[in-house]
Scaffold this motif. Structure first.
Motif, mmCIF file in Angstrom:
data_model
loop_
_atom_site.group_PDB
_atom_site.id
_atom_site.type_symbol
_atom_site.label_atom_id
_atom_site.label_comp_id
_atom_site.label_asym_id
_atom_site.label_seq_id
_atom_site.Cartn_x
_atom_site.Cartn_y
_atom_site.Cartn_z
ATOM 1 N N ARG A 126 11.316 2.994 -2.560
ATOM 2 C CA ARG A 126 10.151 3.136 -3.147
ATOM 3 C C ARG A 126 10.361 1.734 -4.418
ATOM 4 O O ARG A 126 11.201 1.678 -4.736
ATOM 5 N N VAL A 127 8.983 1.407 -4.434
ATOM 6 C CA VAL A 127 8.839 0.144 -5.451
ATOM 7 C C VAL A 127 7.695 0.328 -6.377
ATOM 8 O O VAL A 127 6.724 0.957 -6.193
ATOM 9 N N GLY A 128 7.945 -0.366 -7.491
ATOM 10 C CA GLY A 128 6.664 -0.600 -8.388
ATOM 11 C C GLY A 128 6.153 -1.866 -8.227
ATOM 12 O O GLY A 128 7.142 -2.690 -8.291
ATOM 13 N N LEU A 129 4.843 -2.202 -8.543
ATOM 14 C CA LEU A 129 4.337 -3.331 -8.472
ATOM 15 C C LEU A 129 3.434 -3.780 -9.372
ATOM 16 O O LEU A 129 3.430 -3.101 -10.700
ATOM 17 N N GLY A 130 2.653 -4.644 -9.639
ATOM 18 C CA GLY A 130 1.658 -4.977 -10.394
ATOM 19 C C GLY A 130 0.524 -4.125 -10.501
ATOM 20 O O GLY A 130 0.248 -3.330 -9.720
ATOM 21 N N PRO A 131 -0.270 -3.956 -11.841
ATOM 22 C CA PRO A 131 -1.231 -2.866 -11.994
ATOM 23 C C PRO A 131 -2.362 -3.402 -11.164
ATOM 24 O O PRO A 131 -3.222 -2.342 -10.760
ATOM 25 N N SER A 142 0.786 -1.300 0.075
ATOM 26 C CA SER A 142 0.118 0.142 0.154
ATOM 27 C C SER A 142 0.759 1.279 0.046
ATOM 28 O O SER A 142 0.487 2.270 -0.415
ATOM 29 N N ALA A 143 2.087 1.054 0.611
ATOM 30 C CA ALA A 143 3.104 2.367 0.666
ATOM 31 C C ALA A 143 3.870 2.162 -0.577
ATOM 32 O O ALA A 143 4.637 3.162 -0.730
ATOM 33 N N ARG A 144 4.036 1.310 -1.453
ATOM 34 C CA ARG A 144 4.746 1.056 -2.321
ATOM 35 C C ARG A 144 6.223 1.103 -1.901
ATOM 36 O O ARG A 144 7.167 1.960 -2.490
ATOM 37 N N GLU A 145 6.651 0.442 -0.713
ATOM 38 C CA GLU A 145 7.689 0.639 -0.015
ATOM 39 C C GLU A 145 8.563 -0.672 0.274
ATOM 40 O O GLU A 145 7.908 -1.442 0.837
ATOM 41 N N SER A 173 10.537 2.438 -10.413
ATOM 42 C CA SER A 173 9.608 2.261 -9.408
ATOM 43 C C SER A 173 8.538 3.262 -9.569
ATOM 44 O O SER A 173 7.667 3.344 -8.776
ATOM 45 N N ALA A 174 8.575 4.007 -10.686
ATOM 46 C CA ALA A 174 7.613 5.131 -10.889
ATOM 47 C C ALA A 174 6.089 4.808 -11.067
ATOM 48 O O ALA A 174 5.239 5.812 -10.597
ATOM 49 N N THR A 175 6.003 3.792 -11.624
ATOM 50 C CA THR A 175 4.612 3.312 -11.585
ATOM 51 C C THR A 175 4.496 1.795 -11.497
ATOM 52 O O THR A 175 5.526 1.183 -11.278
#
Length: 151
Positions: free
Chosen positions: A25-30, A8-11, A118-120
């Motif tokens: 920071r991390v990017g995840l699946g859509p 939830s924090a993309r962290e 990790s931007a999106t």
């Protein structure tokens, strides 16, 4: 040493001796909300995994493969009817033997911590890091005992 990822924090937090050693920071699946359940669902798993494969470099740069599907993922998938008993047993056996679980099942697989930005939220369910952050995380992999992905 362990990695904790708060979706939830993309962290991502690297924890050493019970203390924060690094955060990024991390990017995840859509479709990051909720746990991964099936191949192609665009979700990033939730649970505790271990690093089971190391690639330098891979398709997305340096990559650390996670032991998804885990035992809890396999049991839930079996109860939903997504996998059969033989697949469940193969996944459970792989974990008992500390091997990479089968990745070609209906539950999906090939979930990595990898480079690519990790931007999106752009991955198929992986955790994407910036290259500078992977410069810190990748050398630590032999000491990382577990990777915990939280909602």
């Amino acid at each position: 040493m362990e990695i904790e990822i708060r979706k939830s924090a993309r962290e991502l937090t690297l924890i050493q001796d019970g203390k924060e050693a690094y955060r990024c920071r991390v990017g995840l699946g859509p479709n990051a909300k909720g746990p991964k359940q099936k191949s192609g669902d665009g979700r990033t798993p939730e649970g505790t995994y271990r690093i089971c494969l190391v690639k330098e470099p891979g398709k997305y740069g340096r990559s650390l493969g996670l032991s998804y599907p885990g035992e809890h993922d396999a049991r839930a998938g079996f109860l939903r009817g997504d996998i059969d008993r033989a697949t469940l047993e193969a996944i459970l056996l792989a974990h008992a033997q500390k091997r990479r679980p089968p990745w070609g099942t209906a539950l999906g697989g090939e979930i990595y911590l990898h480079e690519g930005g990790s931007a999106t939220d752009w991955t198929q369910g992986c955790v994407a890091l910036d290259a500078a952050d992977m410069d810190v995380i990748f050398p630590c992999w032999p000491q990382i005992e577990r990777v915990v992905l939280r909602p």
